[in-house]
Design an enzyme around this catalytic site. Sequence first.
Site, mmCIF file in Angstrom:
data_model
loop_
_atom_site.group_PDB
_atom_site.id
_atom_site.type_symbol
_atom_site.label_atom_id
_atom_site.label_comp_id
_atom_site.label_asym_id
_atom_site.label_seq_id
_atom_site.Cartn_x
_atom_site.Cartn_y
_atom_site.Cartn_z
ATOM 1 N N CYS A 114 83.593 -35.705 44.131
ATOM 2 C CA CYS A 114 82.136 -35.898 44.094
ATOM 3 C C CYS A 114 81.511 -35.433 42.776
ATOM 4 O O CYS A 114 80.355 -35.738 42.508
ATOM 5 C CB CYS A 114 81.470 -35.187 45.257
ATOM 6 S SG CYS A 114 82.132 -35.705 46.837
ATOM 7 N N HIS A 248 73.874 -34.201 43.992
ATOM 8 C CA HIS A 248 74.904 -34.838 44.811
ATOM 9 C C HIS A 248 74.457 -34.730 46.265
ATOM 10 O O HIS A 248 73.954 -33.691 46.697
ATOM 11 C CB HIS A 248 76.243 -34.137 44.597
ATOM 12 C CG HIS A 248 77.300 -34.588 45.557
ATOM 13 N ND1 HIS A 248 77.522 -35.925 45.831
ATOM 14 C CD2 HIS A 248 78.186 -33.890 46.324
ATOM 15 C CE1 HIS A 248 78.500 -36.026 46.721
ATOM 16 N NE2 HIS A 248 78.907 -34.810 47.036
ATOM 17 N N ASN A 278 77.112 -39.260 52.290
ATOM 18 C CA ASN A 278 77.720 -38.756 51.060
ATOM 19 C C ASN A 278 78.610 -39.859 50.476
ATOM 20 O O ASN A 278 79.665 -40.165 51.028
ATOM 21 C CB ASN A 278 78.528 -37.496 51.393
ATOM 22 C CG ASN A 278 79.248 -36.920 50.188
ATOM 23 O OD1 ASN A 278 79.294 -37.543 49.125
ATOM 24 N ND2 ASN A 278 79.817 -35.747 50.357
HETATM 25 N N1 ACO Z 1 79.723 -33.532 65.973
HETATM 26 C C1 ACO Z 1 79.645 -32.505 66.834
HETATM 27 N N2 ACO Z 1 80.224 -31.308 66.585
HETATM 28 C C2 ACO Z 1 80.893 -31.157 65.443
HETATM 29 C C3 ACO Z 1 81.013 -32.203 64.515
HETATM 30 C C4 ACO Z 1 80.398 -33.430 64.811
HETATM 31 N N3 ACO Z 1 80.438 -34.476 63.984
HETATM 32 N N4 ACO Z 1 81.734 -31.754 63.464
HETATM 33 C C5 ACO Z 1 82.054 -30.477 63.717
HETATM 34 N N5 ACO Z 1 81.560 -30.119 64.911
HETATM 35 C C6 ACO Z 1 81.666 -28.831 65.588
HETATM 36 C C7 ACO Z 1 82.855 -28.028 65.155
HETATM 37 O O1 ACO Z 1 84.016 -28.429 65.867
HETATM 38 C C8 ACO Z 1 82.434 -26.622 65.496
HETATM 39 O O2 ACO Z 1 82.609 -26.430 66.888
HETATM 40 P P1 ACO Z 1 83.088 -24.990 67.456
HETATM 41 O O3 ACO Z 1 82.012 -24.017 67.075
HETATM 42 O O4 ACO Z 1 83.179 -25.233 68.918
HETATM 43 O O5 ACO Z 1 84.390 -24.713 66.780
HETATM 44 C C9 ACO Z 1 80.917 -26.646 65.236
HETATM 45 O O6 ACO Z 1 80.544 -28.027 65.229
HETATM 46 C C10 ACO Z 1 80.499 -25.994 63.945
HETATM 47 O O7 ACO Z 1 81.352 -26.489 62.910
HETATM 48 P P2 ACO Z 1 81.128 -26.063 61.400
HETATM 49 O O8 ACO Z 1 82.136 -26.759 60.540
HETATM 50 O O9 ACO Z 1 81.068 -24.556 61.309
HETATM 51 O O10 ACO Z 1 79.659 -26.664 61.147
HETATM 52 P P3 ACO Z 1 78.730 -26.491 59.905
HETATM 53 O O11 ACO Z 1 77.411 -26.016 60.315
HETATM 54 O O12 ACO Z 1 79.405 -25.763 58.764
HETATM 55 O O13 ACO Z 1 78.524 -28.008 59.434
HETATM 56 C C11 ACO Z 1 79.329 -29.507 57.728
HETATM 57 C C12 ACO Z 1 79.643 -28.777 59.038
HETATM 58 C C13 ACO Z 1 78.218 -30.474 58.000
HETATM 59 C C14 ACO Z 1 80.572 -30.249 57.285
HETATM 60 C C15 ACO Z 1 78.886 -28.486 56.656
HETATM 61 O O14 ACO Z 1 79.762 -27.379 56.651
HETATM 62 C C16 ACO Z 1 78.836 -29.084 55.276
HETATM 63 O O15 ACO Z 1 78.068 -29.973 54.975
HETATM 64 N N6 ACO Z 1 79.637 -28.537 54.366
HETATM 65 C C17 ACO Z 1 79.638 -28.984 52.989
HETATM 66 C C18 ACO Z 1 80.332 -30.292 52.873
HETATM 67 C C19 ACO Z 1 80.230 -30.772 51.465
HETATM 68 O O16 ACO Z 1 79.562 -30.187 50.645
HETATM 69 N N7 ACO Z 1 80.890 -31.833 51.110
HETATM 70 C C20 ACO Z 1 80.727 -32.301 49.750
HETATM 71 C C21 ACO Z 1 81.935 -32.466 49.082
HETATM 72 S S1 ACO Z 1 82.711 -33.912 49.587
HETATM 73 C C22 ACO Z 1 83.631 -34.420 48.247
HETATM 74 O O17 ACO Z 1 83.688 -33.769 47.245
HETATM 75 C C23 ACO Z 1 84.492 -35.654 48.417
#
Ligand code: ACO
Length: 321
Positions: A114, A248, A278
Site C-alpha cells: 500500500c 492511504h 482499501n
Molecule cells: N466481521 C465480524 N467480526 C470480525 C470480522 C468481520 N469481518 N473480522 C474480525 N472480526 C472479529 C475478530 O475475529 C475478533 O473476534 P474475537 O474478539 O472474538 O476474537 C474481533 O472481531 C476483533 O478483531 P480485531 O482484529 O481485534 O478487530 P479490530 O478492531 O482491530 O479491527 C481491522 C480489525 C479492521 C482489520 C483493524 O485492525 C485495521 O483496520 N487494522 C489496520 C489494517 C490496515 O491498516 N491495513 C492497511 C494495510 S493493507 C496493505 O498494505 C496491503
Amino acid sequence: MKYSKIIGTGSYLPDKVLTNFDLEKIVDTTNSWIVERTGIRQRHIAAEYETAMIMAEKAAREAMVVADITPDEIGMIIVATTTPEKMFPSTACLLQQRLEIAGCPAFDLNSTACAGFMYAISIADQFIRTGAIKNALVIGSEVMSRIVNWTDRSTCVLFGDGAGAVLLGASHKPGILSTHLHADGTHKDVLSLNHSIGKPMDVEEELFIKMTGSQLFKLAVNILGDLFDETLKANSLQKSDVDWLVPHQANIRIIQAMAKKLDLPLERVAITLEEQGNTSSASIPLALDKAIRDGRIQRGDMLLLEGFGGGLAWGSALIKY
Ligand code: ACO
C-alpha cells in the site's frame, strides 16, 4: 530550481460493486461490524478481463486528457501494484506497449504494497528534479480481489479494486516540495503475501494476504504521526499550512487519528474508503483524483499525501497543487 508538478490525474473503478450486505452472505460478518471497525460500506471488484494493466491504462488516459499531453511526451512510466498481471514483463511495460511509446523507462513497484504509490511518486520526482525527464506517468493499480482469501472475514471485507494515475511535469514553480520514504523489515510478519518463487507452493492459504490487523493499526498511527512531523519540519511549515490530507485508505479510525494529529477537520481529508475500501497502492491517487475532479482540491492548495503498507514501508509527500 526545478520542481515536478501534478499536471493531470485520472482514475478507473470497475463497474461491479460488492456491498457489506453482499459480504454478509459470503462470510460470518455484518454491515454494522464492517462500518464501525473500518468505515467501509462497499468496494469495486474487477471483472475477469480487468487486470492491473487494463485499469492502469484507463486511469492513465484520463490523466493525459487533463494534462493535455500525448503519450510520446511521457518520459517514464511507473506502476505501483501488488497484483501485476505477470512478474515480468512489468505492468508498466505492457502499458507502454498499449500507449505505443517504446523507449522510455517503464517499471513496476510491487514490493511496497500500500506504500507503493508514495515510493513511485518520490522516484519520479527525483528524475524530474534532476532534469533527466520532463514528464512522468505514475500509477497505482490493484486487483486486490484476486489475492484476498474470501473465507477469511478479517481481511476479505477490507479490500477493493481500482486504479489511479498522476502525471507529473517539470515546473519552475513549486509543486512537490519534498518526499519522505521509510521501511522497517522487523515488522515483516504484520502484513504479508507469501507467494514465494524460491519455495514449492503446497499450502494454498499462503497465496493470500495475511494480516495482524490490530498490531498494524497501532504501528500505522505511530509511524504516520512521526512522518507528519518529519515532513513539516523538512519544509519549515506548521500543521496550519496544510490544506488537505490525502491518506492511504486503510481504516477510517486511522484516518481520523491522522486528521486529529494535523488539527484538520475531516472535511479537509480526501476520503474514498466508504465507497472503495482499501485499494492498496491505488487508494491515494484515487482519493486525490476524486477531490480534484469534484472541485474540493484547488490549485495552490497544500496537500499532504501519506501511505503505509507491508514491509513495513511508508512514505509521504508535501505538494503545492
Ligand atoms: N466481521 C465480524 N467480526 C470480525 C470480522 C468481520 N469481518 N473480522 C474480525 N472480526 C472479529 C475478530 O475475529 C475478533 O473476534 P474475537 O474478539 O472474538 O476474537 C474481533 O472481531 C476483533 O478483531 P480485531 O482484529 O481485534 O478487530 P479490530 O478492531 O482491530 O479491527 C481491522 C480489525 C479492521 C482489520 C483493524 O485492525 C485495521 O483496520 N487494522 C489496520 C489494517 C490496515 O491498516 N491495513 C492497511 C494495510 S493493507 C496493505 O498494505 C496491503
